[in-house]
Design a protein around this motif. Structure first.
Motif, short mmCIF file in Angstrom:
data_model
loop_
_atom_site.label_atom_id
_atom_site.label_comp_id
_atom_site.label_asym_id
_atom_site.label_seq_id
_atom_site.Cartn_x
_atom_site.Cartn_y
_atom_site.Cartn_z
N TYR A 1 0.45 4.56 8.21
CA TYR A 1 1.69 4.71 9.00
C TYR A 1 2.31 3.35 9.31
O TYR A 1 3.53 3.20 9.31
N VAL A 2 1.47 2.36 9.58
CA VAL A 2 1.99 1.01 9.83
C VAL A 2 2.71 0.48 8.60
O VAL A 2 3.78 -0.15 8.70
N ILE A 3 2.17 0.74 7.41
CA ILE A 3 2.77 0.24 6.17
C ILE A 3 4.06 0.97 5.84
O ILE A 3 5.06 0.36 5.44
N THR A 4 4.08 2.31 6.04
CA THR A 4 5.20 3.14 5.54
C THR A 4 6.14 3.67 6.61
O THR A 4 7.27 4.04 6.30
N SER A 5 5.66 3.74 7.87
CA SER A 5 6.41 4.39 8.96
C SER A 5 6.77 5.82 8.58
O SER A 5 7.81 6.35 9.00
N SER A 6 5.92 6.48 7.81
CA SER A 6 6.21 7.83 7.31
C SER A 6 5.01 8.73 7.50
O SER A 6 3.92 8.44 6.99
N SER A 7 5.21 9.86 8.20
CA SER A 7 4.14 10.85 8.35
C SER A 7 3.86 11.56 7.03
O SER A 7 2.77 12.09 6.81
N ALA A 8 4.85 11.60 6.14
CA ALA A 8 4.66 12.23 4.83
C ALA A 8 3.59 11.49 4.04
O ALA A 8 2.73 12.11 3.40
N TYR A 9 3.62 10.16 4.08
CA TYR A 9 2.58 9.39 3.40
C TYR A 9 1.22 9.59 4.07
O TYR A 9 0.20 9.66 3.38
N VAL A 10 1.22 9.68 5.38
CA VAL A 10 -0.04 9.94 6.09
C VAL A 10 -0.61 11.29 5.65
O VAL A 10 -1.81 11.45 5.44
N LEU B 1 -6.58 -9.15 3.58
CA LEU B 1 -5.59 -9.86 2.77
C LEU B 1 -4.16 -9.40 3.07
O LEU B 1 -3.21 -9.86 2.42
N GLY B 2 -4.01 -8.50 4.05
CA GLY B 2 -2.67 -8.07 4.45
C GLY B 2 -2.00 -7.15 3.46
O GLY B 2 -0.77 -7.20 3.27
N ASN B 3 -2.75 -6.26 2.83
CA ASN B 3 -2.19 -5.34 1.83
C ASN B 3 -1.04 -4.51 2.40
O ASN B 3 -1.12 -3.99 3.51
N GLN B 4 0.03 -4.36 1.62
CA GLN B 4 1.17 -3.53 1.99
C GLN B 4 1.43 -2.43 0.95
O GLN B 4 2.47 -1.77 0.99
N ASN B 5 0.49 -2.24 0.05
CA ASN B 5 0.63 -1.23 -0.99
C ASN B 5 -0.11 0.04 -0.57
O ASN B 5 -1.34 0.08 -0.57
N VAL B 6 0.63 1.08 -0.22
CA VAL B 6 0.01 2.30 0.29
C VAL B 6 -0.80 3.01 -0.79
O VAL B 6 -1.81 3.67 -0.50
N TRP B 7 -0.40 2.86 -2.06
CA TRP B 7 -1.12 3.55 -3.13
C TRP B 7 -2.49 2.95 -3.37
O TRP B 7 -3.43 3.66 -3.75
#
Length: 418
Positions: A44-53, A104-110
């Motif tokens: 959620y922090v990365i995407t701000s999306s409940s759909a991804y959660v 490492l601060g990953n921002q890739n949700v996949w």
């Protein structure tokens, strides 16, 4: 002495192998819950999306189904201690992967979802193997008590872990939670290393699709074991309303959207009931009519869900008394679910031959994991039509009717004695 008889039967802990596994779980269950809390929060922090959660459900369920069935087949061919060693190392490495990507601060949700899927695959192979081990190290009369102790520990972790994780995320960050879980897993590795070799009695064939199918064929020919799965699906599909907890906490009990006291109480009450039920589970080892005990436990579960639904209907935006009623109902349901699961697991472990135990435990994992997820879909679809209160109430009633009807159609299950 009379009071002591009502407390948990701790005789399985006299077995050194079970004692090490159970003691290690005290650490690893809490550690695992930290990761369970951290993964959706980080997504959620990365995407701000409940759909991804929500994708965690898909990325978790598919590996559980596929590798749960295949893992059970593996556990019926290869030495089970070896499988536990490999999968425990797999869990350690994937959890360390969570730690590294967060560090490492990953921002890739996949990447995060991919790691989660791989971790669930190792878990899906590990769990049926672990359950199939118990009849090899314990006598049949100790299996209900051993399963009660395990369920109690799981319930305690489900209460403490999320609360601890919720507090620690803002303080330590995600990487530290993943690191703690990684280190905790070494306790399980120590317990597994201490096990003796555990070859399968009467093992034959290879762990492929045919082996999985043979497990289902075996199940079809044993109505008691088949019914143990059917009644659990009835209980979970109709009677697990967790998908409605956010709406119920907000609309019925007046909590803030997306959290608050009511939300926390609803989620914590059921595992708290499991813990209490485990603490006073001394009676489970004295029950001979295990099939009847499962039916009674599920009827109690259904009745508790009905009371929960009625509390939701009566609350009408007010917390206080009706929230307390809902919490008590969920706690009673959690205690009943603990008893049902302990008896069903014991029936599987004691009744099946050693050559097929792994595959049946794989099916058990699929049912336990898949039932609540199907319930999420069903309850979520019904609530906009008839409202959350009536959805929950109707679900509880259908649990009672369904399990009574199933028992009438398969009286051999009710007559089963441990």
């Amino acid at each position: 002495m009379r009071f002591r008889q009502h407390l948990a039967d701790t005789r399985p802990l006299q077995n050194p192998y079970f004692r090490r596994l159970w003691t290690a779980n005290i650490v690893t269950v809490i550690g695992a819950q930290l990761t369970i809390v951290a993964v959706p929060a980080q997504i959620y922090v990365i995407t701000s999306s409940s759909a991804y959660v929500g994708l965690t459900g898909l990325f978790g369920l598919v590996p559980l189904v596929v590798f749960g069935l295949w893992g059970g087949a593996l556990a019926d061919v290869f030495d089970r201690r070896t499988i536990l060693l490999i999968t425990t190392w797999g869990l350690i490495i994937t959890t360390a992967g969570f730690w590294l990507q967060a560090l490492l601060g990953n921002q890739n949700v996949w990447l995060l979802l991919g790691l989660f899927a791989v971790q669930q695959a190792f878990f899906a192979v590990n769990q049926p193997t672990r359950s199939a081990v118990l009849p090899k190290i314990l006598t049949p009369d100790l299996l209900p008590a051993a399963n009660s102790l395990s369920m109690t520990l799981f319930g305690a972790g489900a209460v403490v872990g999320p609360l601890l994780g919720g507090v620690l995320i803002p303080v330590l960050g995600f990487s530290w939670l993943y690191l703690i879980d990684t280190l905790c897993l070494f306790a399980t590795l120590w317990a597994v290393i201490s096990l003796p070799p555990l070859p399968v009695e009467g093992a034959e064939g290879r762990p492929g699709l045919r082996s999985v199918v043979d497990g289902f064929v075996y199940l079809r020919g044993h109505p008691v074991l088949l019914m143990s799965f059917v009644v659990d699906i009835i209980a979970m599909f109709f009677g697990m309303p967790r998908a409605l907890f956010p709406e119920v906490a907000d609309v019925s009990f007046g909590g803030p959207p997306g959290g608050g006291l009511a939300y926390a109480v609803l989620f914590a009450a059921m595992p708290a009931g499991m813990v209490f039920g485990g603490v006073v589970s001394g009676w489970v080892s004295r029950v001979q009519r295990q099939g009847l005990a499962v039916v009674v436990s599920i009827v109690v579960w259904g009745a508790a869900v009905v009371v929960l639904g009625l509390a939701v209907l009566a609350a009408d935006g007010r917390a206080g008394f009706w929230l307390a009623v809902a919490a008590v109902a969920l706690a009673v349901g959690g205690a009943a679910d603990m008893a049902s699961a302990a008896f069903r697991q014991s029936m599987l472990q004691a009744s099946a031959t050693d050559a097929v135990r792994g595959r049946l435990q794989g099916v058990f994992i699929v049912v336990v994991a898949g039932g609540p997820r199907l319930a999420d879909v069903a309850h979520g679809a019904a609530s906009p039509v008839i409202g959350p209160g009536w959805t929950i109430t109707a679900g509880g009633l259908l649990v009672i009717v369904g399990v009574v009807l199933a028992s009438a159609l398969a009286p051999v299950f009710v007559r089963y004695r441990g």
